[in-house]
Design a protein around this motif. Structure first.
Motif, PDB file in Angstrom:
ATOM      1  N   GLN A   1      35.184  29.769  28.222  1.00 31.44           N
ATOM      2  CA  GLN A   1      35.799  29.519  26.881  1.00 31.44           C
ATOM      3  C   GLN A   1      36.242  30.937  26.421  1.00 31.44           C
ATOM      4  OE1 GLN A   1      36.112  26.535  25.543  1.00 31.44           O
ATOM      5  NE2 GLN A   1      35.093  25.477  27.345  1.00 31.44           N
ATOM      6  N   ASN A   2      35.831  32.218  26.330  1.00 36.87           N
ATOM      7  CA  ASN A   2      36.066  32.997  25.942  1.00 36.87           C
ATOM      8  C   ASN A   2      36.858  34.208  26.495  1.00 36.87           C
ATOM      9  OD1 ASN A   2      34.386  33.068  23.226  1.00 36.87           O
ATOM     10  ND2 ASN A   2      33.223  32.229  24.625  1.00 36.87           N
ATOM     11  N   VAL A   3      36.942  34.091  28.028  1.00 37.14           N
ATOM     12  CA  VAL A   3      37.660  35.429  28.556  1.00 37.14           C
ATOM     13  C   VAL A   3      38.831  34.730  29.533  1.00 37.14           C
ATOM     14  CG1 VAL A   3      37.517  37.056  30.332  1.00 37.14           C
ATOM     15  CG2 VAL A   3      35.396  36.696  28.741  1.00 37.14           C
ATOM     16  N   SER A   4      39.814  35.337  29.355  1.00 39.17           N
ATOM     17  CA  SER A   4      40.975  34.819  30.140  1.00 39.17           C
ATOM     18  C   SER A   4      40.794  35.084  31.866  1.00 39.17           C
ATOM     19  CB  SER A   4      42.364  35.331  29.656  1.00 39.17           C
ATOM     20  OG  SER A   4      42.402  37.065  29.728  1.00 39.17           O
ATOM     21  N   PHE A   5      41.497  34.082  32.416  1.00 36.50           N
ATOM     22  CA  PHE A   5      41.511  34.317  33.840  1.00 36.50           C
ATOM     23  C   PHE A   5      40.095  33.824  34.532  1.00 36.50           C
ATOM     24  CE2 PHE A   5      44.473  37.820  32.761  1.00 36.50           C
ATOM     25  CZ  PHE A   5      45.483  37.314  33.531  1.00 36.50           C
ATOM     26  N   VAL A   6      39.402  33.300  33.801  1.00 37.40           N
ATOM     27  CA  VAL A   6      37.974  32.550  34.114  1.00 37.40           C
ATOM     28  C   VAL A   6      38.346  31.398  34.332  1.00 37.40           C
ATOM     29  CG1 VAL A   6      35.680  32.167  34.067  1.00 37.40           C
ATOM     30  CG2 VAL A   6      36.537  34.537  33.296  1.00 37.40           C
ATOM     31  N   GLY A   7      39.008  30.762  35.359  1.00 34.79           N
ATOM     32  CA  GLY A   7      39.279  29.309  35.545  1.00 34.79           C
ATOM     33  C   GLY A   7      39.071  28.710  36.848  1.00 34.79           C
ATOM     34  N   GLU A   8      39.085  27.407  36.940  1.00 37.77           N
ATOM     35  CA  GLU A   8      39.096  26.660  38.470  1.00 37.77           C
ATOM     36  C   GLU A   8      40.105  26.783  39.232  1.00 37.77           C
ATOM     37  OE1 GLU A   8      36.342  24.910  35.166  1.00 37.77           O
ATOM     38  OE2 GLU A   8      38.702  25.648  35.487  1.00 37.77           O
ATOM     39  N   VAL A   9      41.296  27.055  38.822  1.00 35.46           N
ATOM     40  CA  VAL A   9      42.567  26.795  39.669  1.00 35.46           C
ATOM     41  C   VAL A   9      43.180  28.257  39.632  1.00 35.46           C
ATOM     42  CG1 VAL A   9      44.568  25.631  40.346  1.00 35.46           C
ATOM     43  CG2 VAL A   9      42.909  24.416  38.804  1.00 35.46           C
ATOM     44  N   LEU A  10      43.311  28.839  40.670  1.00 39.30           N
ATOM     45  CA  LEU A  10      43.884  30.374  40.812  1.00 39.30           C
ATOM     46  C   LEU A  10      45.129  30.689  41.794  1.00 39.30           C
ATOM     47  CD1 LEU A  10      40.491  30.269  41.165  1.00 39.30           C
ATOM     48  CD2 LEU A  10      40.677  32.620  40.219  1.00 39.30           C
ATOM     49  N   MET A  11      46.008  31.314  41.257  1.00 41.24           N
ATOM     50  CA  MET A  11      47.175  31.472  42.323  1.00 41.24           C
ATOM     51  C   MET A  11      47.568  32.953  42.143  1.00 41.24           C
ATOM     52  SD  MET A  11      51.063  30.495  41.140  1.00 41.24           S
ATOM     53  CE  MET A  11      50.955  28.771  41.460  1.00 41.24           C
ATOM     54  N   GLY A  12      47.927  33.442  43.521  1.00 39.59           N
ATOM     55  CA  GLY A  12      48.228  34.736  43.609  1.00 39.59           C
ATOM     56  C   GLY A  12      49.422  34.960  44.407  1.00 39.59           C
ATOM     57  N   HIS A  13      50.255  35.986  44.056  1.00 39.82           N
ATOM     58  CA  HIS A  13      51.571  36.207  44.873  1.00 39.82           C
ATOM     59  C   HIS A  13      51.887  37.681  45.198  1.00 39.82           C
ATOM     60  CE1 HIS A  13      55.920  36.648  45.339  1.00 39.82           C
ATOM     61  NE2 HIS A  13      55.682  35.499  46.074  1.00 39.82           N
ATOM     62  N   LEU A  14      52.259  37.983  46.232  1.00 38.38           N
ATOM     63  CA  LEU A  14      52.561  39.364  46.739  1.00 38.38           C
ATOM     64  C   LEU A  14      54.213  39.282  46.951  1.00 38.38           C
ATOM     65  CD1 LEU A  14      49.833  38.977  48.775  1.00 38.38           C
ATOM     66  CD2 LEU A  14      49.881  41.228  47.952  1.00 38.38           C
TER      67      LEU A  14
END
Length: 633
Positions: free
Chosen positions: A109-122
Motif C-alpha cells: 500500500q505504501n511503497v512503489s514497485f511492490v506488486g504482483e506483476v513485474l516486467m524488466g527489459h534490457l
C-alpha cells in the motif's frame, strides 16, 4: 565476435500467483518478486547494455492509489542503477520501523514497485537512438484501469511505414516514426476497442459503471486484442505486455525468429528471452522450462489463469541461428553443445589447410565468445589424432621402435591462449590515424609460443562481420609472433545480407563478404551485374512486398565460397604482414547440422523468413549503390 555489433534485447516477466504475504512467510521476504526480477535481468545482461527499465503493477488497489510504477535508466550499469533506485524506497523503513519490512500489506500500500506483476527489459539500441525515451518499458496511460498498457520487447518490424499509415487511418497521430511506438499504439487502439465493446454490451444489461468496470477486467479477451493488433506485423519479435488490471501476455512472432521461454507453477509464472536465466534464477531443471510457440501468446489473466493461445497462424519456424552462434549466453545446455559442434565440424577444413601437420600448428581462439567452438575444434583434432594413432599402431606395430612409439603417442594439439583483450584500453583519440594506431593495441598477445616461420597459427572466431578488428588489430598482433601462416576460422558462414529483425546489421557496406564479392566482380569485368542488380532492386520496391524476391543473391552467384573467402583474406590482411593469411568459413550445411532446430540463416543465405526481409535487402542494396547510409527499414 571480434567485430562488435549491437544486437537483440532481453525481456523478463514475473507474475506472482499468491498474495505477497505468502512469499514473506515462505521465503522470508515480501520483495521476492523484485529479487527474482533483478536476477533474471542480470543473467541476461549480455542482451542489452544501452539501457534498462522495469515496471510493476499492484493488483486490486483502491481508486486513487498508485498501482503502476516504472523506472528506466541509461547508466553504465543500468540494472544495478535501477535496483539501487528501488532499494532506496525502503531505506527509511529499514532504519526507522524495520518490523514493517515483514508487513506485506503495508509495503504494497505504501511503497512503489511492490506488486504482483513485474516486467524488466534490457536494451541494445540498434540504430543509434540512445535516450531515456527510447528505453522500454513503454507506458500508455488512461484513467480506466483496463485501458492502461505497459509493453517491452525484443523486436524490429520491417514495415513501420505501413503500420504508421494504418494508425493514421485509424485517426491516430503517433509522436514519432518508430516500431516501438506503432506496436504500443496498435495494441492500445484495440485494447480501447475491446473496452468500449464490452462497456456497450454491459451498459445494455443495465449494470452500473462500477459493475461494468469489474466485468470488463474479468472478461477482457487478450488473445483477440493481439490477433487484431498483430494482423499486419512483419518482423521478428517477442513482446511482453501488461494491462493495468493485471492481465499480461508474452507473444512470439509466427516464424519464431526471436526467442521466448517460460515456466509456470502454482506460485509463479516467469518468462524470459533466455532459458538459463530462468533455470538459474529459480533453480529449475531444464525440462520444466518451456518455449513459447511461434504465433502464440502466453496469457496470464488477473485471476491467475495461464494459457498459451494462437494469435496468428504459425509459419515455417525460422528461429535465429545467430542466437546459437553468438548472442545467447553459452550456459544453455543445448547452445553449448551446438557451439562445440560448430567447431568440430570445421576440423576437416582446418586439417587440410595445415596439411595435417599437427606438430607445427598452434590452435587458439579470438575473442572469448569463440571459446566453446574452440573446444569443439580441439575435440575434433583429438579425434583425428586418435584415429591416426590407431591406424599406425595397427599397420606398423611390428616395425615401431621405442622412439617412434613415444613420438606417435605424444602427438596432441598445441593449444595456447593467443590473444587477450585489454578491457582497460580506450581508443579515445579522435583523429583517424591515431585511432587506427590505438585500435591495433586493443588486444595483447602471448609471446614465446611460436617457432619463428615454422608454426602455423589457427585462431577461431565465432563470426566475422566487417573484418575491421581482424585487420586493424588481431592479425597485426599475431604476425608479430612470426608464424609461417595465419588461419582465421569462422564458426559461422559468411555474413552476406542485412538483418532486419533486431540485430544491428542493416547496411550492405558493413559486410566484408559483400565488399569481397563487389571487388571480384569489378576485377573480372563483371560490373554490369552490379548495375543490373541495382535496377532490379529499385524496380522491386514498387511491388507489393509479398511479390519481391531477393535480387542481391545475384551478386554472389558467380563465385564459389572459397573464392570469396580468399578475397576477404586479402582485404583484411594489413599491409606489411609477413605471414600468409587464410580464412576458413563454416558451410551452411554444417550450420544446419549443428543447429537443426534454429534454421533462421537469412544473413548467410539471403532466405528471409518474412516478405518484408526481401524488401529490406533490396532497399539496402539500392541505398549502398546510391551512397545513402540510412537504414533500409
Amino acid at each position: 565476435m571480434s567485430d562488435q555489433i549491437k544486437h537483440e534485447c532481453g525481456i523478463a516477466f514475473i507474475r506472482l500467483l499468491k498474495p505477497l504475504s505468502y512469499y514473506q512467510e515462505k521465503y522470508g521476504t515480501t520483495l521476492y518478486g523484485l529479487n527474482k526480477l533483478y536476477l533474471l535481468m542480470e543473467k541476461q545482461h549480455n542482451r542489452g547494455q544501452d539501457g534498462a527499465g522495469i515496471a510493476t503493477i499492484k493488483l486490486d488497489m483502491k481508486p486513487g492509489n498508485r498501482y503502476i510504477s516504472r523506472y528506466r535508466s541509461m547508466a553504465q550499469n543500468a540494472v544495478s542503477d535501477i535496483f539501487s533506485y528501488v532499494q532506496n524506497k525502503f531505506v527509511s523503513i529499514q532504519e526507522e520501523t524495520p518490523e514493517l519490512m515483514k508487513d506485506a500489506e503495508y509495503l504494497k500500500q505504501n511503497v512503489s514497485f511492490v506488486g504482483e506483476v513485474l516486467m524488466g527489459h534490457l536494451r541494445y539500441g540498434t540504430h543509434g537512438k540512445n535516450s531515456i525515451e527510447n528505453c522500454h518499458p513503454f507506458l500508455r496511460q488512461n484513467n480506466w484501469m483496463t485501458r492502461n498498457l505497459v509493453i517491452a520487447g525484443n523486436f524490429n518490424m520491417t514495415n513501420v511505414d505501413e503500420l504508421l499509415e494504418q494508425l493514421y487511418e485509424l485517426g491516430q497521430h503517433p509522436k514519432e516514426k518508430a516500431d516501438t511506438v506503432t506496436v504500443l499504439e496498435k495494441i492500445g487502439h484495440f485494447l480501447d476497442d475491446e473496452n468500449q465493446e464490452l462497456f456497450d454490451e454491459y451498459k445494455k444489461e443495465g449494470l452500473s459503471n462500477v459493475e461494468i468496470t469489474q466485468k470488463i477486467s474479468k472478461n477482457l479477451n487478450i488473445a483477440n486484442i493481439l490477433r487484431r493488433s498483430a494482423k499486419n506485423w512483419d518482423g521478428g519479435y517477442t513482446i511482453c505486455g501488461i494491462v493495468g488490471n493485471g492481465d499480461a501476455f508474452i507473444l512470439r512472432d509466427p516464424a519464431g525468429v526471436r526467442p521466448a521461454f517460460y515456466y509456470a507453477d502454482d506460485e509463479i509464472v516467469v518468462a524470459a528471452s533466455e532459458r538459463p536465466a530462468i533455470q538459474t534464477a529459480f533453480n529449475i531443471p531444464i525440462k520444466d522450462v518451456k518455449e513459447i510457440e511461434p504465433g502464440h501468446a502466453l496469457i496470464v489473466k488477473k485471476d491467475g489463469t495461464v494459457s498459451q493461445e494462437i494469435y496468428r497462424d504459425p509459419v515455417e519456424k525460422r528461429a535465429c541461428s545467430f542466437e546459437r552462434i553468438y548472442f545467447s549466453r553459452g550456459s544453455d545446455a543445448d547452445i553449448y553443445k551446438e557451439r562445440k559442434k560448430l567447431g568440430q565440424l570445421l576440423c576437416p577444413q582446418v586439417l587440410q589447410a595445415v596439411n595435417h601437420d599437427i606438430k607445427n600448428t598452434v590452435f587458439s581462439f579470438i575473442p572469448n565468445t569463440a571459446e566453446v567452438s574452440f573446444y569443439g575444434m580441439v575435440e575434433g583434432v583429438n579425434e583425428y589424432i586418435r584415429n591416426l594413432q590407431k591406424e599406425k599402431l595397427i599397420k606398423n606395430k611390428e616395425n615401431l621402435n621405442d622412439e617412434q612409439l613415444d613420438e606417435l603417442l605424444s602427438l596432441r594439439p598445441r593449444v595456447e591462449k593467443l590473444a587477450i583483450k585489454d578491457v582497460k584500453l580506450r581508443t579515445f583519440i579522435t583523429q583517424d590515424a591515431d585511432r587506427s594506431e590505438m585500435v591495433a593495441h586493443v588486444y595483447d598477445t602471448t609471446y614465446g609460443i611460436i617457432e619463428n616461420h615454422v608454426d602455423t597459427l589457427v585462431a577461431i572466431d565465432d563470426s566475422i562481420v566487417r573484418g575491421t578488428t581482424l585487420k586493424q588489430s588481431i592479425i597485426k598482433i599475431i604476425d608479430r609472433l612470426h608464424p609461417k601462416k595465419i588461419i582465421i576460422v569462422s564458426s559461422a558462414p559468411q555474413i552476406r545480407y542485412p538483418d532486419c529483425y533486431g540485430i544491428d546489421m542493416s547496411r550492405m557496406g558493413q559486410f566484408v563478404a559483400f565488399d569481397a564479392a563487389i571487388q571480384l566482380l569489378k576485377e573480372r569485368g563483371m560490373e554490369h551485374i552490379i548495375e543490373e542488380v541495382y535496377q532490379k532492386c529499385k524496380a522491386s520496391l514498387l511491388l507489393p512486398k509479398d511479390q519481391i524476391v531477393n535480387h542481391v543473391k545475384e551478386i554472389y552467384k558467380p563465385f564459389k565460397q572459397q573464392e570469396i573467402s580468399d578475397k576477404i583474406a586479402e582485404i583484411i590482411t594489413p599491409e606489411g604482414t609477413n605471414a600468409e593469411v587464410q580464412l576458413i568459413y563454416q558451410t551452411l550445411d554444417n550450420l544446419h547440422l549443428a543447429t537443426p532446430h534454429h534454421t533462421g540463416d537469412w544473413y548467410f543465405s539471403g532466405n528471409y523468413p518474412t516478405a518484408g526481409g526481401n524488401k529490406v535487402v533490396n532497399k539496402a542494396f539500392v541505398n549502398w549503390k546510391e551512397g545513402n547510409n540510412q537504414r533500409a527499414y
